[in-house]
Write an enzyme that holds these catalytic residues in place. Sequence first.
Site, PDB file in Angstrom:
ATOM      1  N   GLU A 138       0.888  -1.204   0.062  1.00  6.69           N
ATOM      2  CA  GLU A 138       0.187   0.074  -0.054  1.00  6.69           C
ATOM      3  C   GLU A 138       0.955   1.189  -0.059  1.00  6.69           C
ATOM      4  O   GLU A 138       0.643   2.256  -0.814  1.00  6.69           O
ATOM      5  CB  GLU A 138      -0.877   0.061   1.226  1.00  6.69           C
ATOM      6  CG  GLU A 138      -2.142  -0.997   1.200  1.00  6.69           C
ATOM      7  CD  GLU A 138      -3.027  -0.869  -0.098  1.00  6.69           C
ATOM      8  OE1 GLU A 138      -3.011   0.190  -0.740  1.00  6.69           O
ATOM      9  OE2 GLU A 138      -3.767  -1.833  -0.447  1.00  6.69           O
ATOM     10  N   TYR A 158      -5.644   6.486   5.086  1.00  3.53           N
ATOM     11  CA  TYR A 158      -5.741   5.457   3.906  1.00  3.53           C
ATOM     12  C   TYR A 158      -5.057   4.175   4.458  1.00  3.53           C
ATOM     13  O   TYR A 158      -5.637   2.928   4.275  1.00  3.53           O
ATOM     14  CB  TYR A 158      -5.283   6.124   2.584  1.00  3.53           C
ATOM     15  CG  TYR A 158      -5.364   5.005   1.724  1.00  3.53           C
ATOM     16  CD1 TYR A 158      -6.565   4.439   1.305  1.00  3.53           C
ATOM     17  CD2 TYR A 158      -4.086   4.235   1.352  1.00  3.53           C
ATOM     18  CE1 TYR A 158      -6.519   3.372   0.375  1.00  3.53           C
ATOM     19  CE2 TYR A 158      -4.354   3.083   0.472  1.00  3.53           C
ATOM     20  CZ  TYR A 158      -5.144   2.601   0.053  1.00  3.53           C
ATOM     21  OH  TYR A 158      -5.341   1.635  -0.852  1.00  3.53           O
ATOM     22  N   ASP A 187      -9.173   4.712  -1.902  1.00  3.05           N
ATOM     23  CA  ASP A 187      -7.818   5.264  -2.641  1.00  3.05           C
ATOM     24  C   ASP A 187      -8.257   6.046  -3.893  1.00  3.05           C
ATOM     25  O   ASP A 187      -9.419   6.281  -3.930  1.00  3.05           O
ATOM     26  CB  ASP A 187      -6.965   4.211  -3.151  1.00  3.05           C
ATOM     27  CG  ASP A 187      -7.576   3.069  -4.159  1.00  3.05           C
ATOM     28  OD1 ASP A 187      -8.641   3.267  -4.432  1.00  3.05           O
ATOM     29  OD2 ASP A 187      -6.463   2.199  -4.334  1.00  3.05           O
TER      30      ASP A 187
END
Length: 336
Positions: free
Chosen positions: A31, A114, A132
Amino acid sequence: MLDWYDRHRRVLPWRAPPGETADAYRVWLSEVMLQQTTVAAVRPRFAAWVARWPDFAALAAADEAEVMAAWAGLGYYARARNLVAAAKVVVAEHGGAFPRDEATLRTLPGLGAYTAAAVAAIAFGQRAVVVDANVERVVARLFAIDTPLPGARVAIRAAAETVTPQARAGDFAQAMMDLGSGVCTPRKPSCLLCPLNADCRGFRDGAPERLPVKAAKKAKPQRHGTIFWLQRDDDVLLVRRPGKGLLGGMRALPTGPWVETMPGLEGAPVATGWQMRNATVSHGFTHFDIELSLAVARTDAHQMADGLWWPIAELDRAGLPTLFAKAAAAVLRRDG
Ligand code: SF4
């Protein structure tokens, strides 16, 4: 969405096979790497990284200079520094494993809303709302949210919250990411293939590709600088940039100030017969663009304060950020 995901999910090196739980370290690393970088660019870098630093303990014990070199070319170098910092906290304060809840994850260096949500959902199956850029696009279209970004983010997040399920929240997040990446694409969404088309207001309104609306971009300021290529026999002088600031802690070619007008030889590492090359290197940073002139010289000096003589033949192992790799290529193209 979950039925669609079970049939169409992308196979990616950081994902677990269906029915298995993904490794939190790999989810987190992927990520962070995927922020501002494409899946295609991340794949080989991810594989090399986990071969070298397979878990939090290995990363916490890593030499930070080597980590920065391994990150070279991925940009936004604060991400790499934060990876090491977070791994150290995980080892020192959490017994070498990530905390499982979003709130505690957010206390770790570099884990913003996030990333914490993505790790909590994908690695730990917690219900977390993961938005996202791909998910943002799908949700803006699904609910026909036409306020311009970034102001629309609050409404997009609230709408995403209403469709996030209690169970399999991680698979749902990845399903939305995959849908945004392969079906609900920026310019030509394939609405006829989309499992959401019966519920999609953007599709029903006839022009989903106009969503999400983006605010007009401001022109970025232009800066100028000079890169100094100082060669001694078959070596070139490298420096380590100051720990704080842009490209902090990275190995680099020496440069002078980055300013509004061409600075010439200001900030040269030595006073010598510099030759200006008839070539420049351009690069875009988040907040400004820069154009750098190239100054080249040879020396036989053996001591150089704050410098490191690096073999030119092994320059690709120095981990130079893209800007300096471009400059080196420009000099060597001419010399070769
Ligand atoms: Fe995107 Fe079209 Fe699916 Fe709506 S129907 S979510 S616009 S691909």
